[in-house]
Design a protein around this motif. Structure first.
Motif, PDB file in Angstrom:
ATOM      1  N   VAL A   1     -39.743  80.070  59.628  1.00 23.18           N
ATOM      2  CA  VAL A   1     -40.890  79.901  60.768  1.00 23.18           C
ATOM      3  C   VAL A   1     -40.133  78.073  61.729  1.00 23.18           C
ATOM      4  CG1 VAL A   1     -42.632  78.237  60.775  1.00 23.18           C
ATOM      5  CG2 VAL A   1     -42.244  79.719  59.288  1.00 23.18           C
ATOM      6  N   ALA A   2     -38.609  77.757  60.696  1.00 26.76           N
ATOM      7  CA  ALA A   2     -38.241  76.390  61.774  1.00 26.76           C
ATOM      8  C   ALA A   2     -37.193  77.623  63.125  1.00 26.76           C
ATOM      9  CB  ALA A   2     -36.931  75.660  60.496  1.00 26.76           C
ATOM     10  N   SER A   3     -36.825  79.217  62.026  1.00 26.31           N
ATOM     11  CA  SER A   3     -35.861  78.808  62.785  1.00 26.31           C
ATOM     12  C   SER A   3     -36.243  79.871  64.110  1.00 26.31           C
ATOM     13  CB  SER A   3     -35.216  79.840  62.568  1.00 26.31           C
ATOM     14  OG  SER A   3     -34.062  79.195  61.396  1.00 26.31           O
ATOM     15  N   VAL A   4     -37.813  80.401  64.584  1.00 23.84           N
ATOM     16  CA  VAL A   4     -38.445  80.640  64.834  1.00 23.84           C
ATOM     17  C   VAL A   4     -38.553  80.343  66.222  1.00 23.84           C
ATOM     18  CG1 VAL A   4     -40.880  82.224  65.461  1.00 23.84           C
ATOM     19  CG2 VAL A   4     -39.311  83.270  64.209  1.00 23.84           C
ATOM     20  N   CYS A   5     -39.230  79.031  65.765  1.00 23.48           N
ATOM     21  CA  CYS A   5     -39.783  77.685  66.777  1.00 23.48           C
ATOM     22  C   CYS A   5     -38.644  77.575  67.398  1.00 23.48           C
ATOM     23  CB  CYS A   5     -40.522  76.460  65.674  1.00 23.48           C
ATOM     24  SG  CYS A   5     -42.035  77.324  65.114  1.00 23.48           S
ATOM     25  N   PHE A   6     -36.990  77.382  66.425  1.00 25.36           N
ATOM     26  CA  PHE A   6     -36.108  76.473  67.553  1.00 25.36           C
ATOM     27  C   PHE A   6     -35.434  77.220  68.507  1.00 25.36           C
ATOM     28  CE2 PHE A   6     -32.165  75.922  68.415  1.00 25.36           C
ATOM     29  CZ  PHE A   6     -31.958  74.558  68.331  1.00 25.36           C
ATOM     30  N   VAL A   7     -35.563  78.696  68.349  1.00 26.19           N
ATOM     31  CA  VAL A   7     -35.923  79.615  69.530  1.00 26.19           C
ATOM     32  C   VAL A   7     -36.202  80.342  70.332  1.00 26.19           C
ATOM     33  CG1 VAL A   7     -35.054  82.852  69.035  1.00 26.19           C
ATOM     34  CG2 VAL A   7     -34.080  80.809  67.784  1.00 26.19           C
ATOM     35  N   ALA A   8     -38.216  79.851  69.870  1.00 24.44           N
ATOM     36  CA  ALA A   8     -39.022  79.512  70.762  1.00 24.44           C
ATOM     37  C   ALA A   8     -38.352  78.406  72.348  1.00 24.44           C
ATOM     38  CB  ALA A   8     -40.033  79.602  70.557  1.00 24.44           C
ATOM     39  N   PHE A   9     -38.525  77.253  71.634  1.00 15.77           N
ATOM     40  CA  PHE A   9     -38.114  76.386  72.408  1.00 15.77           C
ATOM     41  C   PHE A   9     -36.819  76.407  73.035  1.00 15.77           C
ATOM     42  CE2 PHE A   9     -35.589  72.039  72.411  1.00 15.77           C
ATOM     43  CZ  PHE A   9     -36.653  71.319  72.819  1.00 15.77           C
ATOM     44  N   SER A  10     -35.982  77.144  72.289  1.00 14.68           N
ATOM     45  CA  SER A  10     -34.462  77.341  73.390  1.00 14.68           C
ATOM     46  C   SER A  10     -35.368  78.546  74.285  1.00 14.68           C
ATOM     47  CB  SER A  10     -33.797  78.093  72.253  1.00 14.68           C
ATOM     48  OG  SER A  10     -33.393  76.775  71.738  1.00 14.68           O
ATOM     49  N   VAL A  11     -35.387  79.096  74.676  1.00 14.82           N
ATOM     50  CA  VAL A  11     -36.249  79.871  75.762  1.00 14.82           C
ATOM     51  C   VAL A  11     -36.854  79.457  76.491  1.00 14.82           C
ATOM     52  CG1 VAL A  11     -38.184  82.038  76.209  1.00 14.82           C
ATOM     53  CG2 VAL A  11     -36.079  82.098  74.054  1.00 14.82           C
ATOM     54  N   VAL A  12     -37.638  78.746  76.230  1.00 18.84           N
ATOM     55  CA  VAL A  12     -38.310  77.648  76.958  1.00 18.84           C
ATOM     56  C   VAL A  12     -37.332  76.637  78.195  1.00 18.84           C
ATOM     57  CG1 VAL A  12     -40.010  75.686  77.086  1.00 18.84           C
ATOM     58  CG2 VAL A  12     -40.652  77.711  75.749  1.00 18.84           C
ATOM     59  N   MET A  13     -36.504  76.087  76.849  1.00 16.57           N
ATOM     60  CA  MET A  13     -35.777  75.463  77.803  1.00 16.57           C
ATOM     61  C   MET A  13     -34.665  75.878  78.944  1.00 16.57           C
ATOM     62  SD  MET A  13     -36.898  72.708  76.947  1.00 16.57           S
ATOM     63  CE  MET A  13     -35.822  71.127  77.402  1.00 16.57           C
ATOM     64  N   LEU A  14     -34.938  77.422  78.858  1.00 18.50           N
ATOM     65  CA  LEU A  14     -34.497  78.366  80.130  1.00 18.50           C
ATOM     66  C   LEU A  14     -34.928  78.180  81.190  1.00 18.50           C
ATOM     67  CD1 LEU A  14     -32.729  81.064  78.546  1.00 18.50           C
ATOM     68  CD2 LEU A  14     -31.429  79.710  79.087  1.00 18.50           C
ATOM     69  N   TRP A  15     -36.319  77.927  80.754  1.00 12.90           N
ATOM     70  CA  TRP A  15     -37.143  77.598  81.954  1.00 12.90           C
ATOM     71  C   TRP A  15     -36.697  76.149  82.664  1.00 12.90           C
ATOM     72  CZ3 TRP A  15     -42.931  76.964  80.661  1.00 12.90           C
ATOM     73  CH2 TRP A  15     -44.081  77.085  82.284  1.00 12.90           C
TER      74      TRP A  15
ATOM     75  N   LEU B   1     -28.402  78.555  75.126  1.00 13.73           N
ATOM     76  CA  LEU B   1     -27.933  79.278  74.721  1.00 13.73           C
ATOM     77  C   LEU B   1     -27.644  78.839  73.307  1.00 13.73           C
ATOM     78  CD1 LEU B   1     -26.558  80.856  78.204  1.00 13.73           C
ATOM     79  CD2 LEU B   1     -28.707  81.803  77.198  1.00 13.73           C
ATOM     80  N   LEU B   2     -28.159  78.065  73.539  1.00 12.14           N
ATOM     81  CA  LEU B   2     -26.940  78.304  71.151  1.00 12.14           C
ATOM     82  C   LEU B   2     -27.798  78.896  70.770  1.00 12.14           C
ATOM     83  CD1 LEU B   2     -25.417  73.870  71.519  1.00 12.14           C
ATOM     84  CD2 LEU B   2     -23.794  76.410  71.916  1.00 12.14           C
ATOM     85  N   ALA B   3     -29.217  78.197  70.496  1.00 13.46           N
ATOM     86  CA  ALA B   3     -30.452  79.158  69.936  1.00 13.46           C
ATOM     87  C   ALA B   3     -30.248  79.229  68.535  1.00 13.46           C
ATOM     88  CB  ALA B   3     -30.547  80.605  70.349  1.00 13.46           C
ATOM     89  N   VAL B   4     -29.453  78.066  67.538  1.00 13.96           N
ATOM     90  CA  VAL B   4     -29.731  78.207  65.952  1.00 13.96           C
ATOM     91  C   VAL B   4     -28.872  76.458  66.151  1.00 13.96           C
ATOM     92  CG1 VAL B   4     -29.007  79.931  65.430  1.00 13.96           C
ATOM     93  CG2 VAL B   4     -26.924  78.039  65.895  1.00 13.96           C
TER      94      VAL B   4
END
Length: 163
Positions: A134-148, A23-26
């Motif tokens: 691109v790095a920011s979008v990928c970090f957010v995508a990684f964060s969403v998967v880590m919610l899984w 949820l930090l997402a940055v």
């Protein structure tokens, strides 16, 4: 919850940590929050240390990297290493997720593979100033998967609690 149910408590701490980090997402300016959350995870890994030491070692490694990142954010001598430290920290987080899913006996093949893709792109793009978005979008995508992953750890907590 039975206070003697150490695995359930460990899974709960690790799941809460994963959710908090996701949820930090940055990736920037959150080093202190990451340190607090990683301390919770390390306590969970200590509770499970009898069943495997590698998650504990990776958790301690994450904690050390995050403490270094706290100093790098202040403009210290570690500033030039910040992208590499951040990438290493996230890969250790991914590694502990893989190990913990294997430890809980859950289906651990899909989530780590899905999380590795945006993490790999982030790790490369993070070093290139022109690829910041691109790095920011990928970090957010990684964060969403880590919610899984957090949901899977909370499921493991519920299973251990009920037993």
């Amino acid at each position: 919850m039975d206070k003697r149910n150490r695995p359930a408590l460990a899974y709960l701490l690790i799941g809460v940590t994963a959710a908090g980090r996701a949820l930090l997402a940055v990736p920037e300016a959150v080093a202190l929050q990451e340190v607090s959350l990683t301390v919770l995870a390390v306590v969970g890994y200590i509770l499970l240390a009898g069943k495997g030491k590698l998650p504990l070692l990776l958790g301690v490694g994450q904690l050390i990297l995050e403490l270094l990142l706290c100093g790098a954010g202040q403009g210290g001598s570690w500033l030039w290493l910040e992208p590499a430290l951040r990438a290493a920290d996230l890969w250790m987080f991914w590694g502990t997720a893989l190990l913990m899913l294997r430890h809980t006996g859950q289906n651990y093949k899909v989530m780590p593979a899905v999380a590795a893709v945006p993490l790999a792109v982030y790790s490369v793009a993070h070093f290139m100033p022109t690829m910041v978005s691109v790095a920011s979008v990928c970090f957010v995508a990684f964060s969403v998967v880590m919610l899984w992953y957090a949901a899977m750890m909370l499921r493991a907590y519920n299973t251990a609690r009920v037993k």
